[in-house]
Design a protein around this motif. Structure first.
Motif, PDB file in Angstrom:
ATOM      1  N   LYS A 262       0.841  -1.200   0.000  1.00 36.13           N
ATOM      2  CA  LYS A 262       0.000   0.000   0.000  1.00 36.13           C
ATOM      3  C   LYS A 262       0.872   1.243   0.000  1.00 36.13           C
ATOM      4  O   LYS A 262       1.934   1.264   0.598  1.00 36.13           O
ATOM      5  N   ARG A 263       0.398   2.272  -0.657  1.00 39.80           N
ATOM      6  CA  ARG A 263       1.115   3.544  -0.678  1.00 39.80           C
ATOM      7  C   ARG A 263       0.167   4.651  -0.241  1.00 39.80           C
ATOM      8  O   ARG A 263      -1.011   4.651  -0.604  1.00 39.80           O
ATOM      9  N   LYS A 264       0.659   5.570   0.565  1.00 36.43           N
ATOM     10  CA  LYS A 264      -0.147   6.741   0.915  1.00 36.43           C
ATOM     11  C   LYS A 264       0.749   7.977   0.873  1.00 36.43           C
ATOM     12  O   LYS A 264       1.956   7.898   1.083  1.00 36.43           O
ATOM     13  N   HIS A 265       0.150   9.108   0.584  1.00 38.74           N
ATOM     14  CA  HIS A 265       0.916  10.348   0.479  1.00 38.74           C
ATOM     15  C   HIS A 265       1.094  10.976   1.860  1.00 38.74           C
ATOM     16  O   HIS A 265       0.184  10.973   2.683  1.00 38.74           O
ATOM     17  N   GLY A 266       2.282  11.495   2.096  1.00 38.84           N
ATOM     18  CA  GLY A 266       2.549  12.166   3.356  1.00 38.84           C
ATOM     19  C   GLY A 266       3.568  13.268   3.167  1.00 38.84           C
ATOM     20  O   GLY A 266       4.016  13.551   2.056  1.00 38.84           O
ATOM     21  N   GLU A 290      -1.700  -4.931   0.418  1.00 41.70           N
ATOM     22  CA  GLU A 290      -3.077  -5.134  -0.049  1.00 41.70           C
ATOM     23  C   GLU A 290      -3.367  -6.627   0.069  1.00 41.70           C
ATOM     24  O   GLU A 290      -3.204  -7.390  -0.881  1.00 41.70           O
ATOM     25  N   HIS A 291      -3.823  -7.052   1.232  1.00 49.43           N
ATOM     26  CA  HIS A 291      -3.921  -8.481   1.531  1.00 49.43           C
ATOM     27  C   HIS A 291      -4.931  -9.203   0.637  1.00 49.43           C
ATOM     28  O   HIS A 291      -4.703 -10.344   0.233  1.00 49.43           O
ATOM     29  N   GLU A 292      -6.047  -8.552   0.328  1.00 55.00           N
ATOM     30  CA  GLU A 292      -7.056  -9.203  -0.503  1.00 55.00           C
ATOM     31  C   GLU A 292      -6.519  -9.446  -1.915  1.00 55.00           C
ATOM     32  O   GLU A 292      -6.664 -10.542  -2.466  1.00 55.00           O
ATOM     33  N   LEU A 293      -5.872  -8.439  -2.476  1.00 54.02           N
ATOM     34  CA  LEU A 293      -5.288  -8.567  -3.808  1.00 54.02           C
ATOM     35  C   LEU A 293      -4.134  -9.563  -3.802  1.00 54.02           C
ATOM     36  O   LEU A 293      -3.976 -10.369  -4.730  1.00 54.02           O
ATOM     37  N   LEU A 294      -3.340  -9.531  -2.739  1.00 53.62           N
ATOM     38  CA  LEU A 294      -2.217 -10.453  -2.599  1.00 53.62           C
ATOM     39  C   LEU A 294      -2.709 -11.891  -2.528  1.00 53.62           C
ATOM     40  O   LEU A 294      -2.147 -12.788  -3.174  1.00 53.62           O
TER      41      LEU A 294
END
Length: 348
Positions: A262-266, A290-294
């Motif tokens: 996952k990536r988030k802006h900071g 991203e556990h569901e996608l993984l």
């Protein structure tokens, strides 16, 4: 007096026995042994049942295409395919196989594509069907495929052209629906919805994420004017669709795991901590997976490898007649020889 085989020429594997494959040396989660054995038994039983079709196509064009396959078969590769032992996957495309005292890299995409092509011709007009859970509109499938082909996804100038292409191909396939159903078990209803596909190998379902590409190929790449060319190009389109390509989701092992982070802006913490009033720069911060996608990707890749070992290779031993082109196009690459390895170790 019995003849003793020299140790450097001794074959220690059996193509009919799974012992010795890489999986035997890897720890796996315990499974219900009864379910596992019954699943493999079902695969082997269904493959045997398909070994010799009692009915064959009586069209001259199909017989000519089958004769081409027989005439172009490479005897040396045929022996490898019939007698090899599957070792394991070397990467996303190549499998390691042993034949006698040699170790080969085998391109499973090329092999499965050719096998599926040959299966279409040999099962011609005698397919069982895969029923789609919901009918899929051809127009939407073709539009999806066209958008995937368009590298500039933000450009909408060609939308009208794409809609025209989708409409033309939909009308074309609706006109050919009767032939597609009769000979290839591809069912398209009067509203232009795809609802059934053929079974080329028992216990195997193609990657449905590739349906849009397949439908577009039917419209664009099939020669509908000449009977033999039509059947050949249709078989090739089906072969490419059913081939065991790597899943569209990146392989979650190794470097592919980066895709699922996952990536988030900071704000840059060094700048934020500064006493000045300067606003920090935006940066990307890793924030778990991203556990569901993984999980979806892990399932897809594991299912593919299972299919390669337990469906593709057993079917290849029974059905595939490798063409001479596979001897020179990199489908098989010899990477080790027991005799040469013994010479190397003898020097040590």
């Amino acid at each position: 007096k019995s003849h003793k085989v020299p140790v450097h020429k001794m074959v220690r594997t059996d193509s009919s026995d799974p012992a010795g494959r890489l999986h035997a040396y890897l720890y796996t989660k315990p499974q219900n042994q009864l379910e596992k054995n019954s699943s493999l038994a079902a695969v082997r039983s269904s493959v045997r049942q398909r070994r010799n079709l009692k009915e064959t196509a009586d069209l001259t064009s199909i017989q000519e295409l089958i004769n081409d396959i027989d005439n172009k078969c490479h005897s040396g590769l045929l022996d490898i395919v019939r007698q090899c032992t599957y070792v394991g996957m070397a990467d996303d495309v190549f499998a390691l196989v042993q034949h006698n005292t040699h170790l080969y890299l085998a391109n499973v995409v090329n092999l499965s594509k050719e096998l599926m092509y040959q299966q279409v011709l040999r099962r011609f007009a005698h397919f069982n069907a895969i029923q789609l859970s919901e009918p899929a509109p051809l127009r939407e499938l073709i539009m999806l495929a066209l958008k995937e082909e368009d590298l500039d996804l933000e450009c909408n100038e060609n939308d009208d052209l794409k809609k025209k292409i989708a409409e033309m191909n939909t009308q074309l396939l609706k006109q050919k629906a009767e032939m597609l159903e009769e000979y290839f078990c591809i069912f398209i209803d009067s509203d232009g919805n795809l609802s059934r596909l053929p079974i080329l190998l028992d216990q195997y379902t193609p990657d449905m994420d590739r349906v849009p590409e397949f439908v577009l190929c039917l419209g664009n790449d099939v020669d509908w004017e000449n009977e033999k060319n039509c059947f050949q190009s249709l078989a090739a389109a089906l072969g490419n669709f059913y081939a065991m390509h790597p899943p569209l989701l990146p392989n979650p092992s190794g470097e592919g795991l980066e895709f699922y982070k996952k990536r988030k802006h900071g704000k840059n913490p060094q700048i934020i901590g500064n006493s000045s009033s300067e606003i920090g720069d935006d940066i990307e911060i890793e924030d778990g997976l991203e556990h569901e996608l993984l999980s979806e990707a892990e399932t897809a890749w594991a299912q593919r490898e299972w299919s390669i070992q337990h469906v593709l290779f057993p079917a290849m031993r029974l059905f595939l007649k490798p063409p001479t082109s596979m001897a020179v196009n990199g489908t098989f690459v010899r990477v080790a020889s027991l005799e040469k390895l013994y010479k190397i170790f003898e020097r040590c």
